[in-house]
Design an enzyme around this catalytic site. Structure first.
Site, PDB file in Angstrom:
ATOM      1  N   GLY A 188      42.063  19.413  56.638  1.00  0.00           N
ATOM      2  CA  GLY A 188      41.710  20.021  57.916  1.00  0.00           C
ATOM      3  C   GLY A 188      40.210  20.221  58.059  1.00  0.00           C
ATOM      4  O   GLY A 188      39.638  20.007  59.133  1.00  0.00           O
ATOM      5  N   THR A 189      39.547  20.624  56.993  1.00  0.00           N
ATOM      6  CA  THR A 189      38.111  20.915  57.060  1.00  0.00           C
ATOM      7  C   THR A 189      37.318  19.675  57.454  1.00  0.00           C
ATOM      8  O   THR A 189      36.457  19.724  58.343  1.00  0.00           O
ATOM      9  CB  THR A 189      37.618  21.449  55.694  1.00  0.00           C
ATOM     10  OG1 THR A 189      38.384  22.618  55.376  1.00  0.00           O
ATOM     11  CG2 THR A 189      36.144  21.792  55.723  1.00  0.00           C
ATOM     12  N   ASN A 231      44.932  31.591  61.814  1.00  0.00           N
ATOM     13  CA  ASN A 231      45.545  31.604  60.482  1.00  0.00           C
ATOM     14  C   ASN A 231      45.673  32.993  59.875  1.00  0.00           C
ATOM     15  O   ASN A 231      46.437  33.193  58.946  1.00  0.00           O
ATOM     16  CB  ASN A 231      44.754  30.702  59.530  1.00  0.00           C
ATOM     17  CG  ASN A 231      43.270  30.974  59.560  1.00  0.00           C
ATOM     18  OD1 ASN A 231      42.625  30.878  60.611  1.00  0.00           O
ATOM     19  ND2 ASN A 231      42.713  31.336  58.423  1.00  0.00           N
ATOM     20  N   HIS A 286      49.077  20.088  53.482  1.00  0.00           N
ATOM     21  CA  HIS A 286      49.587  21.170  52.624  1.00  0.00           C
ATOM     22  C   HIS A 286      50.052  22.400  53.389  1.00  0.00           C
ATOM     23  O   HIS A 286      50.609  23.329  52.801  1.00  0.00           O
ATOM     24  CB  HIS A 286      48.549  21.542  51.555  1.00  0.00           C
ATOM     25  CG  HIS A 286      47.307  22.197  52.069  1.00  0.00           C
ATOM     26  ND1 HIS A 286      46.934  23.456  51.665  1.00  0.00           N
ATOM     27  CD2 HIS A 286      46.346  21.780  52.919  1.00  0.00           C
ATOM     28  CE1 HIS A 286      45.781  23.772  52.249  1.00  0.00           C
ATOM     29  NE2 HIS A 286      45.407  22.768  53.006  1.00  0.00           N
ATOM     30  N   THR A 340      38.087   4.529  49.768  1.00  0.00           N
ATOM     31  CA  THR A 340      39.464   4.085  49.538  1.00  0.00           C
ATOM     32  C   THR A 340      40.433   5.201  49.910  1.00  0.00           C
ATOM     33  O   THR A 340      40.240   6.355  49.545  1.00  0.00           O
ATOM     34  CB  THR A 340      39.639   3.663  48.060  1.00  0.00           C
ATOM     35  OG1 THR A 340      38.703   2.617  47.798  1.00  0.00           O
ATOM     36  CG2 THR A 340      41.047   3.163  47.779  1.00  0.00           C
ATOM     37  N   CYS A 396      40.080  48.674  52.496  1.00  0.00           N
ATOM     38  CA  CYS A 396      39.598  49.928  53.082  1.00  0.00           C
ATOM     39  C   CYS A 396      38.075  49.925  53.048  1.00  0.00           C
ATOM     40  O   CYS A 396      37.476  49.237  52.241  1.00  0.00           O
ATOM     41  CB  CYS A 396      40.082  51.103  52.253  1.00  0.00           C
ATOM     42  SG  CYS A 396      41.782  51.472  52.582  1.00  0.00           S
TER      43      CYS A 396
HETATM   44  C1  LIG Z   1      43.169  27.146  60.819  1.00  0.00           C
HETATM   45  C2  LIG Z   1      42.703  26.339  59.649  1.00  0.00           C
HETATM   46  N1  LIG Z   1      41.799  25.374  59.826  1.00  0.00           N
HETATM   47  C3  LIG Z   1      41.352  24.619  58.817  1.00  0.00           C
HETATM   48  C4  LIG Z   1      41.803  24.806  57.541  1.00  0.00           C
HETATM   49  C5  LIG Z   1      41.258  23.975  56.433  1.00  0.00           C
HETATM   50  O1  LIG Z   1      42.173  23.001  56.014  1.00  0.00           O
HETATM   51  P1  LIG Z   1      42.007  22.286  54.583  1.00  0.00           P
HETATM   52  O2  LIG Z   1      42.283  23.310  53.559  1.00  0.00           O
HETATM   53  O3  LIG Z   1      43.041  21.186  54.603  1.00  0.00           O
HETATM   54  O4  LIG Z   1      40.633  21.734  54.527  1.00  0.00           O
HETATM   55  C6  LIG Z   1      42.747  25.820  57.293  1.00  0.00           C
HETATM   56  C7  LIG Z   1      43.208  26.096  55.910  1.00  0.00           C
HETATM   57  O5  LIG Z   1      43.176  27.199  55.448  1.00  0.00           O
HETATM   58  C8  LIG Z   1      43.209  26.607  58.382  1.00  0.00           C
HETATM   59  O6  LIG Z   1      44.096  27.578  58.206  1.00  0.00           O
END
Ligand SMILES: Cc1ncc(COP(=O)(O)O)c(C=O)c1O
Length: 378
Positions: free
Chosen positions: A70-71, A150, A200, A236, A327
């Site tokens: 995702g990143t 998240n 994942h 790759t 806290c």
């Molecule tokens: C909303 C959101 N965006 C992006 C990511 C990043 O994904 P990755 O861990 O596959 O790079 C996460 C993972 O925690 C996420 O929850």
């Protein structure tokens, strides 16, 4: 009893996914860029996976680009849009994942964009009238708004965001990492330039994800190298991961409705049981099922001596959950999402996130432990 309630961080791999990945590892070692039969065989696996994902999302296979997760997908959409689409202004929310927020902040630091952050209401929902006000003042803007948060689970209506962005000709990216595989995405009905996925988060492998790039959106690669991914991402391919993520998404779509109902049932049960066990319990974010990710529940607890060490105490009881904020007296760094929400700093928060593998018995165990922790004083 060991209880895993951190599924928004990552999920266990589905056995059906492991089977597909193992078979690929055992039988298909060729390099998909090689033109001989060993290579072609593996190229077919990659292209089949792309087609599976595209079909599920009602997109074209030519719009799906595999990434390391995702990143990278978020980075690619943001950095290359700013570079290639004449973007000088961006709008996002203060509660985005750092994959989006830090990337945009860096672009701002480098002087490439001006960045505006959207207002939130007290439940953390994004103020879309603010989005419209900002877009009216700024032509050719890049907008990045996550589909679901998240940490608190709030869902934003992407169709509404898309309609506003179209009105002002803005480029729209949404981090859909937390909804991919949990909610249906129909890209034939949603006009959006980019969305993202990470294997994942839906019982697939780590280290593999994808970026959807609408066919009319022309950007260059983030990672240069060979001609992989139709010249859009050198290196790759993670063939086993790609085979796995496609299988995981296929299973997620196949079983989506049943899992949605089952997991929402667990979340509602936990809310009800917590209210009974800890009368002063509160919830961060919007917990209305129509606006809230069914996999995430962010709980705010009355602070006691021991709740300061909430996650540690849960961990030693065999319960894995994730940090919200400690806290004010605690040492943990508070979450930018809870700070964005202006949640009470004197109450510790913890995020529980569920999957199809959790049970009511596990929820009972966690509620009992939380009650014990909250009632104990030294
Ligand atoms: C909303 C959101 N965006 C992006 C990511 C990043 O994904 P990755 O861990 O596959 O790079 C996460 C993972 O925690 C996420 O929850």
């Amino acid at each position: 009893m060991q209880v895993y309630l951190d599924n928004a961080a990552t999920t266990p791999i589905d056995p059906e996914v492991i089977e597909v990945m193992l078979a690929t590892m055992q039988n298909d070692f060729g390099n998909p860029s090689s033109i001989h039969s060993h290579g072609r065989q593996v190229k077919t696996i990659v292209e089949k996976a792309r087609k599976t994902i595209a079909n599920l999302l009602h997109a074209s296979p030519s719009e799906i680009f595999f990434t390391s997760g995702g990143t990278e997908a978020d980075n690619m959409a943001i950095v290359r849009s700013i570079q290639d689409l004449g973007i000088t202004h961006a709008i996002t929310s203060p509660i985005e994942h750092h994959a989006v927020l830090h990337t945009l902040e860096e672009q701002q630091k480098q002087g490439k964009i001006n960045l505006d952050l959207l207002r939130l209401d007290e439940k953390g929902s994004i103020d879309l009238t603010h989005l419209e006000e900002l877009l009216a003042q700024n032509p050719r803007t890049f907008v990045s708004i996550m589909h679901a948060n998240n940490e608190i689970g709030n869902i934003t209506d992407l169709h509404k965001v898309s309609a506003i962005c179209q009105k002002y000709n803005a480029v729209l990216h949404s981090d859909t990492v937390q909804t991919m595989g949990h909610y249906p995405h129909n890209l034939s009905e949603l006009k959006i330039n980019f969305i993202t996925g990470a294997g994942h988060k839906f019982h697939g492998p780590k280290g593999v994800g994808f970026l959807y790039i609408n066919g009319d959106t022309k950007i260059k690669p983030l990672i240069y190298g060979g001609a992989q991914e139709r010249n859009m991402r050198g290196g790759t391919e993670n063939v086993y991961g790609i085979a796995g993520i496609a299988k995981a998404l296929e299973i997620a779509y196949r079983d989506m409705e049943a899992h949605h109902n089952y997991i929402q049932g667990l979340k509602t049960y936990m809310i009800d049981e917590l209210k009974k066990a800890i009368p002063d319990v509160q919830f961060n974010g919007d917990i209305n099922p129509s606006n809230s990710l069914y996999t995430v529940l962010n709980v705010s607890l009355p602070c006691t001596d021991m709740s300061d060490m909430l996650l540690f105490n849960l961990d030693i009881s065999g319960i894995s959950a994730s940090g919200g904020s400690a806290c004010s007296s605690g040492s943990a760094i508070g979450s930018h999402v809870l700070q964005g929400l202006k949640s009470d700093p004197d109450r510790p928060s913890v995020r529980f996130s569920f999957s199809k593998l959790n049970t009511k018995e596990e929820i009972d165990h966690v509620v009992t432990k939380l009650k014990e922790i909250c009632e104990s004083t030294f």
